[in-house]
Design a protein around this motif. Structure first.
Motif, PDB file in Angstrom:
ATOM      1  N   MET A 270       0.851  -1.176   0.000  1.00 57.95           N
ATOM      2  CA  MET A 270       0.000   0.000   0.000  1.00 57.95           C
ATOM      3  C   MET A 270       0.895   1.236   0.000  1.00 57.95           C
ATOM      4  O   MET A 270       1.690   1.432   0.902  1.00 57.95           O
ATOM      5  CB  MET A 270      -0.891  -0.031   1.242  1.00 57.95           C
ATOM      6  CG  MET A 270      -1.848   1.087   1.328  1.00 57.95           C
ATOM      7  SD  MET A 270      -3.108   0.919   2.601  1.00 57.95           S
ATOM      8  CE  MET A 270      -2.199   0.371   3.999  1.00 57.95           C
ATOM      9  N   GLN A 271       0.751   2.047  -1.025  1.00 58.44           N
ATOM     10  CA  GLN A 271       1.567   3.245  -1.143  1.00 58.44           C
ATOM     11  C   GLN A 271       1.018   4.345  -0.244  1.00 58.44           C
ATOM     12  O   GLN A 271      -0.148   4.337   0.137  1.00 58.44           O
ATOM     13  CB  GLN A 271       1.584   3.715  -2.588  1.00 58.44           C
ATOM     14  CG  GLN A 271       2.204   2.708  -3.533  1.00 58.44           C
ATOM     15  CD  GLN A 271       2.070   3.146  -4.978  1.00 58.44           C
ATOM     16  OE1 GLN A 271       1.407   4.125  -5.271  1.00 58.44           O
ATOM     17  NE2 GLN A 271       2.701   2.409  -5.869  1.00 58.44           N
ATOM     18  N   SER A 272       1.872   5.316   0.066  1.00 63.44           N
ATOM     19  CA  SER A 272       1.454   6.367   0.990  1.00 63.44           C
ATOM     20  C   SER A 272       0.345   7.242   0.416  1.00 63.44           C
ATOM     21  O   SER A 272      -0.457   7.788   1.159  1.00 63.44           O
ATOM     22  CB  SER A 272       2.650   7.229   1.383  1.00 63.44           C
ATOM     23  OG  SER A 272       3.161   7.891   0.250  1.00 63.44           O
ATOM     24  N   ASN A 273       0.269   7.375  -0.914  1.00 64.30           N
ATOM     25  CA  ASN A 273      -0.811   8.186  -1.482  1.00 64.30           C
ATOM     26  C   ASN A 273      -2.127   7.409  -1.532  1.00 64.30           C
ATOM     27  O   ASN A 273      -3.144   7.950  -1.918  1.00 64.30           O
ATOM     28  CB  ASN A 273      -0.435   8.704  -2.873  1.00 64.30           C
ATOM     29  CG  ASN A 273      -0.234   7.596  -3.879  1.00 64.30           C
ATOM     30  OD1 ASN A 273      -0.023   6.447  -3.515  1.00 64.30           O
ATOM     31  ND2 ASN A 273      -0.288   7.938  -5.145  1.00 64.30           N
ATOM     32  N   ASN A 274      -2.114   6.147  -1.137  1.00 66.92           N
ATOM     33  CA  ASN A 274      -3.329   5.340  -1.102  1.00 66.92           C
ATOM     34  C   ASN A 274      -3.932   5.277   0.293  1.00 66.92           C
ATOM     35  O   ASN A 274      -4.797   4.455   0.557  1.00 66.92           O
ATOM     36  CB  ASN A 274      -3.039   3.919  -1.588  1.00 66.92           C
ATOM     37  CG  ASN A 274      -2.630   3.876  -3.040  1.00 66.92           C
ATOM     38  OD1 ASN A 274      -2.561   4.899  -3.705  1.00 66.92           O
ATOM     39  ND2 ASN A 274      -2.365   2.700  -3.532  1.00 66.92           N
ATOM     40  N   LYS A 275      -3.476   6.133   1.191  1.00 60.94           N
ATOM     41  CA  LYS A 275      -3.981   6.143   2.558  1.00 60.94           C
ATOM     42  C   LYS A 275      -4.872   7.357   2.779  1.00 60.94           C
ATOM     43  O   LYS A 275      -4.613   8.433   2.245  1.00 60.94           O
ATOM     44  CB  LYS A 275      -2.826   6.208   3.555  1.00 60.94           C
ATOM     45  CG  LYS A 275      -1.929   5.007   3.543  1.00 60.94           C
ATOM     46  CD  LYS A 275      -0.801   5.184   4.530  1.00 60.94           C
ATOM     47  CE  LYS A 275       0.217   4.080   4.406  1.00 60.94           C
ATOM     48  NZ  LYS A 275       1.377   4.319   5.254  1.00 60.94           N
ATOM     49  N   LEU A 276      -5.902   7.174   3.572  1.00 62.07           N
ATOM     50  CA  LEU A 276      -6.696   8.308   4.036  1.00 62.07           C
ATOM     51  C   LEU A 276      -5.966   8.885   5.241  1.00 62.07           C
ATOM     52  O   LEU A 276      -5.664   8.158   6.188  1.00 62.07           O
ATOM     53  CB  LEU A 276      -8.096   7.856   4.442  1.00 62.07           C
ATOM     54  CG  LEU A 276      -9.024   7.407   3.328  1.00 62.07           C
ATOM     55  CD1 LEU A 276     -10.297   6.837   3.916  1.00 62.07           C
ATOM     56  CD2 LEU A 276      -9.346   8.552   2.406  1.00 62.07           C
ATOM     57  N   LYS A 277      -5.682  10.170   5.211  1.00 65.10           N
ATOM     58  CA  LYS A 277      -4.932  10.777   6.303  1.00 65.10           C
ATOM     59  C   LYS A 277      -5.674  11.936   6.958  1.00 65.10           C
ATOM     60  O   LYS A 277      -5.578  12.135   8.158  1.00 65.10           O
ATOM     61  CB  LYS A 277      -3.580  11.282   5.796  1.00 65.10           C
ATOM     62  CG  LYS A 277      -2.659  10.174   5.356  1.00 65.10           C
ATOM     63  CD  LYS A 277      -1.347  10.729   4.890  1.00 65.10           C
ATOM     64  CE  LYS A 277      -0.447   9.614   4.398  1.00 65.10           C
ATOM     65  NZ  LYS A 277       0.802  10.106   3.851  1.00 65.10           N
ATOM     66  N   LYS A 278      -6.398  12.694   6.164  1.00 67.98           N
ATOM     67  CA  LYS A 278      -7.017  13.910   6.688  1.00 67.98           C
ATOM     68  C   LYS A 278      -8.346  13.610   7.366  1.00 67.98           C
ATOM     69  O   LYS A 278      -9.107  12.744   6.935  1.00 67.98           O
ATOM     70  CB  LYS A 278      -7.228  14.911   5.559  1.00 67.98           C
ATOM     71  CG  LYS A 278      -5.931  15.382   4.957  1.00 67.98           C
ATOM     72  CD  LYS A 278      -6.154  16.423   3.911  1.00 67.98           C
ATOM     73  CE  LYS A 278      -4.809  16.882   3.368  1.00 67.98           C
ATOM     74  NZ  LYS A 278      -4.957  17.832   2.295  1.00 67.98           N
ATOM     75  N   ASN A 279      -8.609  14.365   8.408  1.00 67.94           N
ATOM     76  CA  ASN A 279      -9.844  14.205   9.164  1.00 67.94           C
ATOM     77  C   ASN A 279     -11.066  14.390   8.265  1.00 67.94           C
ATOM     78  O   ASN A 279     -12.046  13.656   8.381  1.00 67.94           O
ATOM     79  CB  ASN A 279      -9.857  15.207  10.321  1.00 67.94           C
ATOM     80  CG  ASN A 279     -10.973  14.944  11.295  1.00 67.94           C
ATOM     81  OD1 ASN A 279     -11.629  13.921  11.242  1.00 67.94           O
ATOM     82  ND2 ASN A 279     -11.191  15.880  12.197  1.00 67.94           N
ATOM     83  N   GLN A 280     -11.003  15.334   7.344  1.00 67.92           N
ATOM     84  CA  GLN A 280     -12.150  15.581   6.468  1.00 67.92           C
ATOM     85  C   GLN A 280     -12.409  14.395   5.539  1.00 67.92           C
ATOM     86  O   GLN A 280     -13.559  14.120   5.192  1.00 67.92           O
ATOM     87  CB  GLN A 280     -11.960  16.860   5.666  1.00 67.92           C
ATOM     88  CG  GLN A 280     -10.841  16.803   4.646  1.00 67.92           C
ATOM     89  CD  GLN A 280     -10.581  18.147   4.004  1.00 67.92           C
ATOM     90  OE1 GLN A 280     -10.858  19.186   4.585  1.00 67.92           O
ATOM     91  NE2 GLN A 280     -10.033  18.129   2.803  1.00 67.92           N
TER      92      GLN A 280
END
Length: 111
Positions: free
Chosen positions: A1-11
């Motif tokens: 899983m690449q880092s751009n495939n993660k949900l990170k932001k609260n919104q």
């Protein structure tokens, strides 16, 4: 899983919670919503109800590994959030993987 495939932001998490479909079993809860991308974005949540930071990190690692090993079977173009329930703290890897795959099958995400 690449880092751009993660949900990170609260919104991003809030959007999935508000607009997505959900399903649960005794170990995990899944929220899913379509995105207009060619890949899935994944988020993992483990609350303090599950245990201390060591336990929460362990559960999160087990969920991530379960997803990573089965990523090829899952349909794309979705934002997915997995939430660990307190029963997860005593669970083994096999139990968490089984619960994760069960939810993915129930949501008809297996390709």
């Amino acid at each position: 899983m690449q880092s751009n495939n993660k949900l990170k932001k609260n919104q991003d998490f809030r959007m999935v919670y508000q607009k997505g479909r959900s399903m649960a079993n005794k170990l995990l809860i899944i929220y899913i919503v379509n995105n207009n991308l060619e890949y899935n974005r994944i988020g993992f949540t483990v609350s303090k109800k599950v245990g201390n930071s060591v336990v929460r990190s362990r559960v999160k690692r087990l969920m991530k590994e379960s997803y990573r090993l089965n990523e090829g079977k899952i349909k794309t173009s979705h934002d997915i959030v997995f939430i660990a329930r307190p029963n997860c703290k005593e669970s083994t890897y096999k139990e968490i993987e089984s619960a994760l795959l069960h939810l993915i099958r129930k949501m008809k995400l297996i390709s």
